[in-house]
Every structure is written in structure tokens, then in C-alpha cells.
Design a protein around this motif. Structure first.
Motif, PDB file in Angstrom:
ATOM      1  N   LYS A 191     -17.571  57.167  -3.076  1.00  0.00           N
ATOM      2  CA  LYS A 191     -18.702  57.423  -2.195  1.00  0.00           C
ATOM      3  C   LYS A 191     -20.013  57.355  -2.967  1.00  0.00           C
ATOM      4  O   LYS A 191     -20.097  57.780  -4.117  1.00  0.00           O
ATOM      5  CB  LYS A 191     -18.542  58.804  -1.542  1.00  0.00           C
ATOM      6  N   LYS A 192     -21.014  56.799  -2.323  1.00  0.00           N
ATOM      7  CA  LYS A 192     -22.331  56.659  -2.943  1.00  0.00           C
ATOM      8  C   LYS A 192     -22.833  58.026  -3.411  1.00  0.00           C
ATOM      9  O   LYS A 192     -22.886  58.990  -2.639  1.00  0.00           O
ATOM     10  CB  LYS A 192     -23.315  56.072  -1.925  1.00  0.00           C
ATOM     11  N   VAL A 234     -23.630  50.176  -0.501  1.00  0.00           N
ATOM     12  CA  VAL A 234     -23.054  51.257   0.320  1.00  0.00           C
ATOM     13  C   VAL A 234     -22.089  52.153  -0.449  1.00  0.00           C
ATOM     14  O   VAL A 234     -21.773  53.252   0.000  1.00  0.00           O
ATOM     15  CB  VAL A 234     -22.340  50.673   1.561  1.00  0.00           C
ATOM     16  N   VAL A 235     -21.589  51.693  -1.617  1.00  0.00           N
ATOM     17  CA  VAL A 235     -20.663  52.502  -2.413  1.00  0.00           C
ATOM     18  C   VAL A 235     -21.033  52.371  -3.885  1.00  0.00           C
ATOM     19  O   VAL A 235     -21.802  51.481  -4.271  1.00  0.00           O
ATOM     20  CB  VAL A 235     -19.184  52.070  -2.219  1.00  0.00           C
ATOM     21  N   ALA A 238     -17.658  56.808   3.146  1.00  0.00           N
ATOM     22  CA  ALA A 238     -18.820  57.450   3.766  1.00  0.00           C
ATOM     23  C   ALA A 238     -18.402  58.487   4.801  1.00  0.00           C
ATOM     24  O   ALA A 238     -19.111  59.466   5.034  1.00  0.00           O
ATOM     25  CB  ALA A 238     -19.708  56.395   4.414  1.00  0.00           C
ATOM     26  N   THR A 241     -23.571  43.248  -1.787  1.00  0.00           N
ATOM     27  CA  THR A 241     -23.504  43.883  -0.464  1.00  0.00           C
ATOM     28  C   THR A 241     -22.743  45.198  -0.530  1.00  0.00           C
ATOM     29  O   THR A 241     -23.158  46.206   0.057  1.00  0.00           O
ATOM     30  CB  THR A 241     -22.826  42.939   0.542  1.00  0.00           C
ATOM     31  N   ARG A 242     -21.634  45.210  -1.240  1.00  0.00           N
ATOM     32  CA  ARG A 242     -20.823  46.424  -1.347  1.00  0.00           C
ATOM     33  C   ARG A 242     -21.514  47.479  -2.213  1.00  0.00           C
ATOM     34  O   ARG A 242     -21.384  48.681  -1.959  1.00  0.00           O
ATOM     35  CB  ARG A 242     -19.448  46.073  -1.913  1.00  0.00           C
ATOM     36  N   ASP A 273     -15.616  51.880   4.491  1.00  0.00           N
ATOM     37  CA  ASP A 273     -16.245  52.852   5.402  1.00  0.00           C
ATOM     38  C   ASP A 273     -15.603  54.231   5.307  1.00  0.00           C
ATOM     39  O   ASP A 273     -16.236  55.238   5.634  1.00  0.00           O
ATOM     40  CB  ASP A 273     -16.154  52.353   6.848  1.00  0.00           C
TER      41      ASP A 273
END
Length: 337
Positions: free
Chosen positions: A303-304, A192-193, A172, A188-189, A169
Motif C-alpha cells: 500500500k502507498k 498507486v502503490v 488500497a 502507472t502502477r 486495488d
């Protein structure tokens, strides 16, 4: 008649002696009471003088210190007011400078050498990826890799230890540029990244305690407890095979419970658990691989959408693999581990 005279004379003399003794005794008694009264009243008077004198002295001292205290408070108030004004003015200027700095480079700082410093968040302890030296300094496989990549790509790194849960987190929230410490790739990861290229592969294994001599696989662990770090990939395999997961905050705490005999086994990755197997061999530990279990692929998380940093990590990783630096670092942390 003569006898009567003697008798009355004797009675008279005896009466004189008696009344004389009573009178003398009365004089001594009243004199003693008078002297005692003088001493008593004199003592009370002297004590009263001392009491009132000490009280007046104390009042004078208290008044003096109270005046000094008020003077000090007044001086401190003036100093505090001056300091607050200075801080307010400094904050206004600092906010302006911070805004200028953030607009120029929101995610990095610079060293005196001019290289940008990338903030790396990692777990406090995930040996041998992240560990601690004898002086409590952060070291480990991941740190050495990122330093080597930074030398090739022109950046420095600064590690900060954070709890494993919620570690991703921080990307983000722009609190970190890279997340490390043996982070494996999962679907899953990935949502978000973004992940770099894989820098290490590990297998899913069980680390068994000295009392689990009969355990050859999941069948012997049905209905028993198995230690595992919170957030470990494929943790569902514990429940799927009839055992009960006992979650801990770190891999070391999970291993520690198995060493102490609180759980018969610890579930996790071969790299980390193999490290403890080597360093705590005297405790009778052994490790078994789980058939058909997924392979854990370790990579650096960013970060994405941060493609620029992702490209630097991938390019630098390829460079240290090609010139032999990666192999040297791997042998340092995993040879005979």
C-alpha cells in the motif's frame, strides 16, 4: 276327419312346446338379470364401503400429520427466535472485539507462534512465480521468496488467489498487505502503490507455435493475431507492430491458444513463457527475443505509504541474497526451465 285331428293335435302340441320354451327362456333370462343386478349392486355397495372407509382413514392421517407439522413449525420458530437473539448478542460483542482488534492491527493477524500473518494476494496461476502442487496447494518462486523473507523479518504469509485485473486495488482497500505473482514495475502502477526492491528481471519475448516456422520477428506477424494476458506491460507493442492482440484472463490461456494453433504467437515475459517452453517442448514451441524491448522488473507491491512493511521486505530480500537462500530458490524454479 282323422287327418284333421292329427293336424290340429300336432299344432296344439307344437304350440305347447313353443310357449313352454319361451316361458322357460324368459325365466332364465329374468333370473340371470336379477342375479347380475344383485352382484352389481353388491359390488357397488362394497366398493362404496371401502372408498368411504379409506377416505376417513386418510383424513385422520392427514389431520394427525398436520397437527404434528404445526407443532414442529412452532418448535422451529421458537428455536429460530432463540438463535437469532443469540447471534445478535454475539454480533454486538464481535463488533466490539473486531473494532478493538482493527484499531490495534488493521492489516494483519497472528499465528499461534505469535508471528503476524501478512495477507498476500496473487494471481491464481502465473508459472513459475505462482503455481499449484499436485494437491492444488499454492507454491512457486514468489511464495518461497516471501516465506524466506518472513523467516528473516519475523512474519508469516497467507496467499489468496485473485483475478489479475484489479489485483493492486486490494492494497488500497486494506484487503491485502502484499501483492505478488510476477508484478512488474511500471510508472502507472508506481502512482498507486509502492514497490519493493527488484527481485527478478525478465525480457519481453514472443512464444511461437509449431506452425509459425517462418516468423522471425514482428514483420511476419503483421495482420495476424497474437495472444496476450490482460494487463501485460508493453502490450501496446503488439498494435504498434501491426498485429492484433487477443487478450486472455491468464498467461496459460494465452499459451494454450498458441499450442492449439489458434494464434501463431503469445506475447509476454521470458520467465513465464520460458517455463511453458520447457514444459511443453513436445508441442514444437520456440521463443524469440524482441530487440530493443524493455526489461520487466519484478517487485512486491504494498500500500502507498507503508514504509514499515516496505523496509522489512527490502531488508529481508537483501538478507536472503547475501546468505545464498535466494540463489537456492531461484535454481529450484528457474534452473533448466
Amino acid at each position: 276327419m282323422v287327418l284333421s285331428w292329427f293336424y290340429h293335435g300336432f299344432i296344439m302340441v307344437l304350440s305347447w312346446f313353443y310357449h313352454g320354451f319361451i316361458m322357460v327362456l324368459s325365466w332364465f333370462y329374468h333370473g340371470f338379470i336379477m342375479v347380475l343386478s344383485w352382484f352389481y349392486h353388491g359390488f357397488i355397495m362394497v366398493l362404496s364401503w371401502f372408498y368411504h372407509g379409506f377416505y376417513c382413514f386418510l383424513c385422520h392421517i392427514r389431520f394427525h400429520f398436520f397437527k404434528e407439522f404445526l407443532a414442529r413449525v412452532n418448535s422451529m420458530n421458537k428455536l429460530l427466535l432463540t438463535t437469532l437473539c443469540a447471534l445478535a448478542l454475539s454480533a454486538c460483542g464481535g463488533e466490539q472485539k473486531a473494532a478493538e482488534t482493527q484499531s490495534a492491527s488493521p492489516a494483519t493477524a497472528e499465528t499461534t507462534s505469535g508471528k503476524p500473518v501478512l495477507r498476500v494476494h496473487s494471481e491464481a496461476l502465473y508459472e513459475p512465480f505462482i503455481t499449484r502442487s499436485s494437491t492444488n496447494q499454492i507454491e512457486g518462486f514468489d511464495l518461497d521468496l516471501l516465506k524466506a523473507i518472513g523467516e528473516k523479518q519475523g512474519f508469516d504469509v497467507k496467499f489468496e488467489a485473485r483475478p489479475f485485473l484489479g489485483l493492486l486495488d486490494s492494497l488500497a482497500k486494506d484487503e491485502a498487505d502484499i501483492v505478488s505473482s510476477g508484478v512488474s514495475i511500471t510508472d502507472t502502477r508506481k502512482a498507486v502503490v509502492d514497490f519493493s526492491d527488484v527481485y527478478f528481471e525478465g525480457k519481453t519475448v514472443l512464444l511461437l507455435g509449431k506452425n509459425a516456422t517462418d516468423v522471425q520477428g514482428w514483420n511476419e506477424l503483421k495482420g495476424k493475431s497474437v495472444s496476450v494476458q490482460q494487463g501485460t506491460p508493453n502490450e501496446h507493442l503488439i498494435k504498434d507492430n501491426g498485429a492484433t492482440p487477443i487478450e486472455t484472463e491468464s498467461t496459460w490461456l494465452a499459451v494454450k491458444s498458441t499450442i492449439a494453433g489458434e494464434t501463431p504467437a503469445t506475447f509476454g515475459d521470458s520467465a513465464a513463457l520460458g517455463y511453458y517452453l520447457h514444459n511443453y517442448s513436445k508441442d514444437g514451441l520456440r521463443m524469440i527475443e524482441l530487440p530493443n524491448s524493455p526489461v520487466n522488473l519484478y517487485a512486491f507491491a504494498v500500500k502507498k505509504g507503508n514504509h514499515e512493511l516496505l523496509n522489512k521486505l527490502n531488508t529481508g530480500l537483501a538478507q536472503i541474497k547475501s546468505d545464498g537462500t535466494y540463489e537456492q530458490i531461484q535454481n529450484k524454479w528457474f534452473a533448466n526451465k
